[in-house]
Design an enzyme around this catalytic site. Sequence first.
Site, PDB file in Angstrom:
ATOM      1  N   ARG A 105       0.799  -1.195   0.074  1.00  8.37           N
ATOM      2  CA  ARG A 105       0.036  -0.201   0.182  1.00  8.37           C
ATOM      3  C   ARG A 105       0.975   1.390  -0.070  1.00  8.37           C
ATOM      4  O   ARG A 105       0.385   2.300   0.300  1.00  8.37           O
ATOM      5  CB  ARG A 105      -0.998   0.094   1.179  1.00  8.37           C
ATOM      6  CG  ARG A 105      -2.025  -1.088   1.034  1.00  8.37           C
ATOM      7  CD  ARG A 105      -3.215  -0.756   1.808  1.00  8.37           C
ATOM      8  NE  ARG A 105      -4.161  -1.886   1.798  1.00  8.37           N
ATOM      9  CZ  ARG A 105      -4.116  -2.930   2.443  1.00  8.37           C
ATOM     10  NH1 ARG A 105      -3.670  -2.894   3.482  1.00  8.37           N
ATOM     11  NH2 ARG A 105      -5.321  -3.820   2.390  1.00  8.37           N
ATOM     12  N   LYS A 127       2.819  11.817 -10.891  1.00 10.84           N
ATOM     13  CA  LYS A 127       1.915  11.027 -11.733  1.00 10.84           C
ATOM     14  C   LYS A 127       2.921   9.623 -11.896  1.00 10.84           C
ATOM     15  O   LYS A 127       4.044   9.800 -12.373  1.00 10.84           O
ATOM     16  CB  LYS A 127       1.841  11.595 -13.288  1.00 10.84           C
ATOM     17  CG  LYS A 127       0.735  12.456 -13.290  1.00 10.84           C
ATOM     18  CD  LYS A 127       0.209  12.844 -14.670  1.00 10.84           C
ATOM     19  CE  LYS A 127      -0.834  13.973 -14.774  1.00 10.84           C
ATOM     20  NZ  LYS A 127      -1.078  14.683 -15.988  1.00 10.84           N
ATOM     21  N   GLU A 169       8.901  19.953 -23.895  1.00 11.77           N
ATOM     22  CA  GLU A 169       8.255  20.101 -22.700  1.00 11.77           C
ATOM     23  C   GLU A 169       8.568  21.382 -21.824  1.00 11.77           C
ATOM     24  O   GLU A 169       7.882  22.128 -21.525  1.00 11.77           O
ATOM     25  CB  GLU A 169       8.503  19.083 -21.732  1.00 11.77           C
ATOM     26  CG  GLU A 169       7.835  17.586 -22.256  1.00 11.77           C
ATOM     27  CD  GLU A 169       6.127  17.436 -22.006  1.00 11.77           C
ATOM     28  OE1 GLU A 169       5.763  18.484 -21.874  1.00 11.77           O
ATOM     29  OE2 GLU A 169       5.745  16.508 -22.492  1.00 11.77           O
ATOM     30  N   LYS A 210       6.828  23.640 -13.504  1.00 16.69           N
ATOM     31  CA  LYS A 210       5.822  22.510 -13.321  1.00 16.69           C
ATOM     32  C   LYS A 210       5.309  22.421 -11.888  1.00 16.69           C
ATOM     33  O   LYS A 210       4.272  22.287 -11.342  1.00 16.69           O
ATOM     34  CB  LYS A 210       6.531  21.424 -13.712  1.00 16.69           C
ATOM     35  CG  LYS A 210       5.535  19.933 -13.386  1.00 16.69           C
ATOM     36  CD  LYS A 210       5.783  19.037 -14.540  1.00 16.69           C
ATOM     37  CE  LYS A 210       4.707  17.817 -14.109  1.00 16.69           C
ATOM     38  NZ  LYS A 210       4.861  16.714 -14.882  1.00 16.69           N
ATOM     39  N   GLU A 220      -4.850  17.231 -10.957  1.00 12.64           N
ATOM     40  CA  GLU A 220      -5.227  17.984 -12.089  1.00 12.64           C
ATOM     41  C   GLU A 220      -6.788  17.996 -12.329  1.00 12.64           C
ATOM     42  O   GLU A 220      -7.685  17.402 -13.183  1.00 12.64           O
ATOM     43  CB  GLU A 220      -4.958  16.709 -13.145  1.00 12.64           C
ATOM     44  CG  GLU A 220      -5.049  17.395 -14.797  1.00 12.64           C
ATOM     45  CD  GLU A 220      -4.492  16.545 -15.726  1.00 12.64           C
ATOM     46  OE1 GLU A 220      -3.108  16.233 -15.491  1.00 12.64           O
ATOM     47  OE2 GLU A 220      -4.980  16.278 -16.719  1.00 12.64           O
ATOM     48  N   ARG A 224      -3.533  22.255 -13.374  1.00  6.78           N
ATOM     49  CA  ARG A 224      -2.810  21.371 -14.098  1.00  6.78           C
ATOM     50  C   ARG A 224      -2.865  21.106 -15.426  1.00  6.78           C
ATOM     51  O   ARG A 224      -2.031  20.695 -16.287  1.00  6.78           O
ATOM     52  CB  ARG A 224      -2.637  20.319 -13.036  1.00  6.78           C
ATOM     53  CG  ARG A 224      -1.537  19.322 -13.595  1.00  6.78           C
ATOM     54  CD  ARG A 224      -1.216  18.122 -12.208  1.00  6.78           C
ATOM     55  NE  ARG A 224      -0.010  17.204 -13.036  1.00  6.78           N
ATOM     56  CZ  ARG A 224       0.623  16.411 -12.160  1.00  6.78           C
ATOM     57  NH1 ARG A 224       0.357  16.492 -11.044  1.00  6.78           N
ATOM     58  NH2 ARG A 224       1.515  15.825 -12.560  1.00  6.78           N
ATOM     59  N   ASN A 228      -0.929  20.299 -20.231  1.00  7.42           N
ATOM     60  CA  ASN A 228      -1.501  19.669 -21.630  1.00  7.42           C
ATOM     61  C   ASN A 228      -1.414  20.073 -22.603  1.00  7.42           C
ATOM     62  O   ASN A 228      -1.780  19.792 -23.771  1.00  7.42           O
ATOM     63  CB  ASN A 228      -2.999  18.876 -21.312  1.00  7.42           C
ATOM     64  CG  ASN A 228      -3.077  18.046 -20.246  1.00  7.42           C
ATOM     65  OD1 ASN A 228      -2.147  17.143 -19.691  1.00  7.42           O
ATOM     66  ND2 ASN A 228      -4.128  17.971 -19.400  1.00  7.42           N
ATOM     67  N   HIS A 231      -0.583  18.726 -25.895  1.00 12.64           N
ATOM     68  CA  HIS A 231      -0.707  17.386 -25.872  1.00 12.64           C
ATOM     69  C   HIS A 231      -1.918  16.599 -26.495  1.00 12.64           C
ATOM     70  O   HIS A 231      -1.948  15.294 -26.881  1.00 12.64           O
ATOM     71  CB  HIS A 231      -0.660  16.725 -24.588  1.00 12.64           C
ATOM     72  CG  HIS A 231       0.718  16.912 -23.980  1.00 12.64           C
ATOM     73  ND1 HIS A 231       1.381  17.953 -23.750  1.00 12.64           N
ATOM     74  CD2 HIS A 231       1.440  15.936 -23.324  1.00 12.64           C
ATOM     75  CE1 HIS A 231       2.468  17.906 -23.093  1.00 12.64           C
ATOM     76  NE2 HIS A 231       2.829  16.539 -23.082  1.00 12.64           N
ATOM     77  N   HIS A 235      -0.438  13.775 -28.775  1.00 12.97           N
ATOM     78  CA  HIS A 235      -0.818  12.465 -28.650  1.00 12.97           C
ATOM     79  C   HIS A 235      -1.418  11.752 -29.905  1.00 12.97           C
ATOM     80  O   HIS A 235      -1.162  10.505 -30.046  1.00 12.97           O
ATOM     81  CB  HIS A 235      -1.723  12.080 -27.313  1.00 12.97           C
ATOM     82  CG  HIS A 235      -1.043  12.256 -25.900  1.00 12.97           C
ATOM     83  ND1 HIS A 235      -1.750  12.739 -24.730  1.00 12.97           N
ATOM     84  CD2 HIS A 235       0.232  12.083 -25.534  1.00 12.97           C
ATOM     85  CE1 HIS A 235      -0.978  12.717 -23.875  1.00 12.97           C
ATOM     86  NE2 HIS A 235       0.167  12.325 -24.319  1.00 12.97           N
ATOM     87  N   HIS A 250       8.112  11.364 -27.935  1.00 10.56           N
ATOM     88  CA  HIS A 250       7.018  12.210 -27.252  1.00 10.56           C
ATOM     89  C   HIS A 250       7.104  13.557 -27.323  1.00 10.56           C
ATOM     90  O   HIS A 250       6.266  14.320 -27.667  1.00 10.56           O
ATOM     91  CB  HIS A 250       6.871  11.778 -25.659  1.00 10.56           C
ATOM     92  CG  HIS A 250       5.901  12.478 -25.129  1.00 10.56           C
ATOM     93  ND1 HIS A 250       4.633  12.278 -25.168  1.00 10.56           N
ATOM     94  CD2 HIS A 250       5.894  13.358 -23.931  1.00 10.56           C
ATOM     95  CE1 HIS A 250       3.798  13.098 -24.393  1.00 10.56           C
ATOM     96  NE2 HIS A 250       4.545  13.940 -23.791  1.00 10.56           N
TER      97      HIS A 250
HETATM   98  N1  GLY Z   1       2.877  15.602 -17.911  1.00  9.45           N
HETATM   99  C1  GLY Z   1       1.990  16.448 -17.471  1.00  9.45           C
HETATM  100  C2  GLY Z   1       1.600  16.442 -16.065  1.00  9.45           C
HETATM  101  O1  GLY Z   1       2.442  16.076 -15.292  1.00  9.45           O
HETATM  102  O2  GLY Z   1       0.733  16.908 -15.690  1.00  9.45           O
END
Ligand code: GLY
Length: 348
Positions: A105, A127, A169, A210, A220, A224, A228, A231, A235, A250
């Site tokens: 956990r 993330k 990025e 960031k 998000e 946040r 994107n 993206h 994507h 990417h």
């Molecule tokens: N890569 C976008 C984020 O971390 O929200």
Amino acid sequence: MKQEVILSRALATDLNRVVQQHPSDQLFLLTDEQTHRLCAPLLSPVITAREIVIPAGDVHKTVDTLASVWQTLSNGGATRHSLLINLGGGMVTDLGGFAASTFKRGIAYINIPTTLLAMVDAAVGGKTGINFNGLKNEVGVFSPAACVLIDTGFLRTLDRPNLLSGYAEMLKHGLISSEAHWAELLNFEIAGNVDYDALKTIVGRSVQVKEHIVAQDPLEQGLRKALNLGHTVGHAFESLALSRRQPVLHGYAVAWGLVCELYLSTILTGFPVEKMRQTVGFVKEHYGAFDFDCHRYDTLYELMTHDKKNHAGIINFTLLKDVGDMSLDHTADKKLIFEMFDFYRETM
Ligand code: GLY
């Protein structure tokens, strides 16, 4: 959800200090075949860890690889008080972060990103996840690292395409943050003789952009989504390239996506045309263009409707009113999206 990010001057010393600050009963070090060979030896003088080596590459960011990490943690007697250090690019930090966050956990983990993309994006912000059922990052959790240790010394041996991939990025962070940061990124010599000391400074600024956003909206829910930018279309380009068995990095897809989404921004939110042209010029010069004809428009549109940021199949875009002035949650109809592709093909 606080995550410490350290722009390291002396990786071994800093890691030693961070490990002392996070007492654990056992240390595990996750690497891929490349970072095992090239980067792990830098850490061995300061830490004694049981190493877990996984195959390199996004195709291995799978539930099988994840299970192999859990297995080694379990066989190695890891407890809830053990600490996992992830040393590698975004694949290692994403998968390792997910393995740590789910084992018993959740155990603490530290990220040491070795690529530019991981330093300015993947390893920062909590993330974690793996690819599943043919979909990128389909299963994962938000779970911040105890610490992210960034040593830009790794960039000196990073190949140029991967350097440019991460730089896309950074360009995104420039666009969403301030005119000064955007301009310094457009003027920085990233393709020729790179000044790595100067790069370290702008990497630091990029990471702060960031961090600042993630601190306000870690899960998000709103702000946040600014991360994107580029993206939604990026994507779709990435997926189309993959389906043609000609995968693209990417960041290249993000750079091409930025071109499209800045065009949309000029139409929908009044982004200045001249600033779009300057950014497009930079992308064209450094990333070339993604090749597609009008017969691929429907496929790209379809791919965009499957983006996991959408609600009820409505394509969601983050746009800009100006550099540093974000405007979230826009959509565009099919006609405008096809016009955007026309613009891309005429301009690039
Ligand atoms: N890569 C976008 C984020 O971390 O929200």
